[in-house]
Design a protein around this motif. Structure first.
Motif, PDB file in Angstrom:
ATOM      1  N   VAL A  64       0.849  -1.188   0.000  1.00 19.28           N
ATOM      2  CA  VAL A  64       0.000   0.000   0.000  1.00 19.28           C
ATOM      3  C   VAL A  64       0.889   1.244   0.000  1.00 19.28           C
ATOM      4  O   VAL A  64       1.709   1.430   0.900  1.00 19.28           O
ATOM      5  CB  VAL A  64      -0.941   0.023   1.220  1.00 19.28           C
ATOM      6  N   LEU A  65       0.701   2.110  -1.006  1.00 18.22           N
ATOM      7  CA  LEU A  65       1.473   3.352  -1.125  1.00 18.22           C
ATOM      8  C   LEU A  65       0.554   4.558  -0.970  1.00 18.22           C
ATOM      9  O   LEU A  65      -0.666   4.449  -1.091  1.00 18.22           O
ATOM     10  CB  LEU A  65       2.151   3.428  -2.498  1.00 18.22           C
ATOM     11  N   GLY A  66       1.168   5.724  -0.746  1.00 16.61           N
ATOM     12  CA  GLY A  66       0.438   6.988  -0.793  1.00 16.61           C
ATOM     13  C   GLY A  66      -0.615   7.145   0.267  1.00 16.61           C
ATOM     14  O   GLY A  66      -1.656   7.778   0.035  1.00 16.61           O
ATOM     15  N   LEU A  67      -0.396   6.600   1.463  1.00 19.95           N
ATOM     16  CA  LEU A  67      -1.397   6.727   2.516  1.00 19.95           C
ATOM     17  C   LEU A  67      -1.569   8.193   2.934  1.00 19.95           C
ATOM     18  O   LEU A  67      -0.596   8.892   3.149  1.00 19.95           O
ATOM     19  CB  LEU A  67      -0.983   5.914   3.740  1.00 19.95           C
ATOM     20  N   GLU A  68      -2.810   8.625   3.051  1.00 22.78           N
ATOM     21  CA  GLU A  68      -3.090   9.976   3.531  1.00 22.78           C
ATOM     22  C   GLU A  68      -4.144   9.926   4.624  1.00 22.78           C
ATOM     23  O   GLU A  68      -4.920  10.853   4.803  1.00 22.78           O
ATOM     24  CB  GLU A  68      -3.563  10.874   2.379  1.00 22.78           C
ATOM     25  N   THR A  69      -4.190   8.822   5.357  1.00 27.43           N
ATOM     26  CA  THR A  69      -5.159   8.689   6.431  1.00 27.43           C
ATOM     27  C   THR A  69      -4.452   8.310   7.716  1.00 27.43           C
ATOM     28  O   THR A  69      -3.505   7.525   7.711  1.00 27.43           O
ATOM     29  CB  THR A  69      -6.233   7.632   6.098  1.00 27.43           C
ATOM     30  N   ALA A  70      -4.895   8.900   8.813  1.00 23.41           N
ATOM     31  CA  ALA A  70      -4.330   8.571  10.115  1.00 23.41           C
ATOM     32  C   ALA A  70      -4.933   7.290  10.672  1.00 23.41           C
ATOM     33  O   ALA A  70      -4.502   6.788  11.706  1.00 23.41           O
ATOM     34  CB  ALA A  70      -4.572   9.726  11.091  1.00 23.41           C
ATOM     35  N   ASP A  71      -5.931   6.741   9.978  1.00 25.44           N
ATOM     36  CA  ASP A  71      -6.649   5.560  10.467  1.00 25.44           C
ATOM     37  C   ASP A  71      -6.186   4.275   9.799  1.00 25.44           C
ATOM     38  O   ASP A  71      -6.969   3.339   9.631  1.00 25.44           O
ATOM     39  CB  ASP A  71      -8.158   5.728  10.225  1.00 25.44           C
TER      40      ASP A  71
END
Length: 367
Positions: free
Chosen positions: A132-139
């Protein structure tokens, strides 16, 4: 049935046993060559491939997957592939996966939200595992992972999922200290989008370094990672004679800042020193840009190696630290729940400052 290629009838479909007989190897070796497995001697691989070509043999990938119960495909979830850094990591993931006999398939999670990440994982449920790349979630710890699907995340935070990422904090600290050591009173930050977790982490490191050195913290101006946003912010910075040092959260925004400074007649680095982050185009700017180098190849390769470590039967793979890359280090835990297991430790690829001609001593007086 008439005789044909290597004694195999023209009307029949060549099998792995036919190839093995012609090449003088076992059918298992043929299967390893067909899967591009690394544990085959080059001369044996060449002999098997020559036999495959002579017999017109095509591996039945679907049948092999049914027999083994395992997919030979690694899923990759992307969020913003147009970003240079993410594209470099994807390239390294694809290359490393191929070297280990795996194909890759990409699925987009458009806004990086938990809902779209969960949907992407569901689409990849039949793969061997997912990067998984490019995460923009704190969850991220609330991801709904199908069944026992192995997942590895490109991230520098401490998570309950295995992760490999760049040492963002160490890189920013080196950049800020470099500018302060050159005599600049403080460092102005051109930050990434306020919602971006990577941008927040870099901003936190910038604030912490200035505070530790007892320097004032200027207001942050947020861009959107593009040169255009850097240029707009650069125009504001160029109009302020007190600005002598600028750190941009990526090279593209740094390029925009440099453009604006040139137009305003502020010379780099005589009047203003500029530092970027990523090192993807820095040496082709003028003057060449001092920047924090992210080893995207090591991050992408490390993600695949950690995933393969999880896929391998117990005892069949190297130590997890080695799988993540020789220079990777464990991240410290920055609060929150303790990690669930040893293989869930975040592995950080060191970031290093590359000093070029865009930084120099602070001017003796404001420009």
């Amino acid at each position: 049935m008439s005789a044909g290629r290597g004694g195999v009838g023209w009307e029949s479909r060549a099998t792995a046993r036919d190839v093995a007989a012609l090449a003088g190897v076992s059918p298992q070796t043929v299967s390893r060559v067909a899967a591009d497995a690394p544990n085959v001697r080059p001369e044996t691989r060449a002999r098997v491939r020559a036999a495959m070509a002579k017999l017109g043999y095509t591996p039945n990938t679907a049948a092999r997957m049914l027999r083994s119960g395992r997919s030979n495909v690694i899923g990759v979830v992307v969020h913003h592939l147009a970003r240079t850094g993410e594209a470099h990591i994807v390239d390294a993931v694809v290359t490393t996966a191929h070297e280990h006999g795996y194909a890759t398939t990409l699925v987009d999670a458009p806004d990086g939200s938990l809902e779209h990440l969960d949907a992407a994982l569901q689409r990849l449920a039949s793969t061997a595992g997912v990067v998984v790349l490019g995460l923009e979630t704190a969850d991220v710890d609330r991801l709904q992972i199908p069944g026992r699907l192995p997942v590895v995340v490109a991230d520098s935070r401490s998570l309950t999922h295995p992760a490999v990422g760049c040492d963002q904090r160490g890189g920013v600290q080196a950049a800020v200290e470099h500018l302060l050591d050159l005599g600049h009173g403080t460092v102005h930050l051109v930050g990434g989008p306020a919602h971006s977790l990577q941008a927040r982490e870099r901003e936190q490191a910038w604030r912490a370094t200035l505070a530790r050195r007892g320097r004032p913290t200027p207001d942050v101006r947020h861009g959107d990672w593009t040169p255009g946003s850097g240029y707009a912010i650069g125009q504001l910075l160029a109009a302020d004679p007190e600005v002598t040092a600028v750190l941009a959260a990526n090279d593209e925004m740094a390029a925009g800042v440099m453009h604006a400074l040139h137009e305003a007649g502020r010379q780099i680095p005589r009047d203003v020193s500029v530092v970027g982050f990523d090192d993807v185009l820095a040496d082709h700017l003028w003057p060449p840009l001092t920047t924090v180098h992210q080893d995207f190849a090591a991050i992408g390769s490390g993600l695949v190696r950690v995933l393969l470590h999880r896929l391998a039967p117990s005892g069949d793979s190297a130590d997890a630290d080695d799988m993540a890359g020789g220079d990777a280090t464990h991240a410290e835990h920055h609060g929150g729940a303790p990690r669930a297991a040893t293989d869930a430790l975040t592995r950080l690829v060191p970031a290093r400052l590359v000093v070029r001609a865009s930084t120099g001593p602070a001017p003796s007086s404001p420009a």
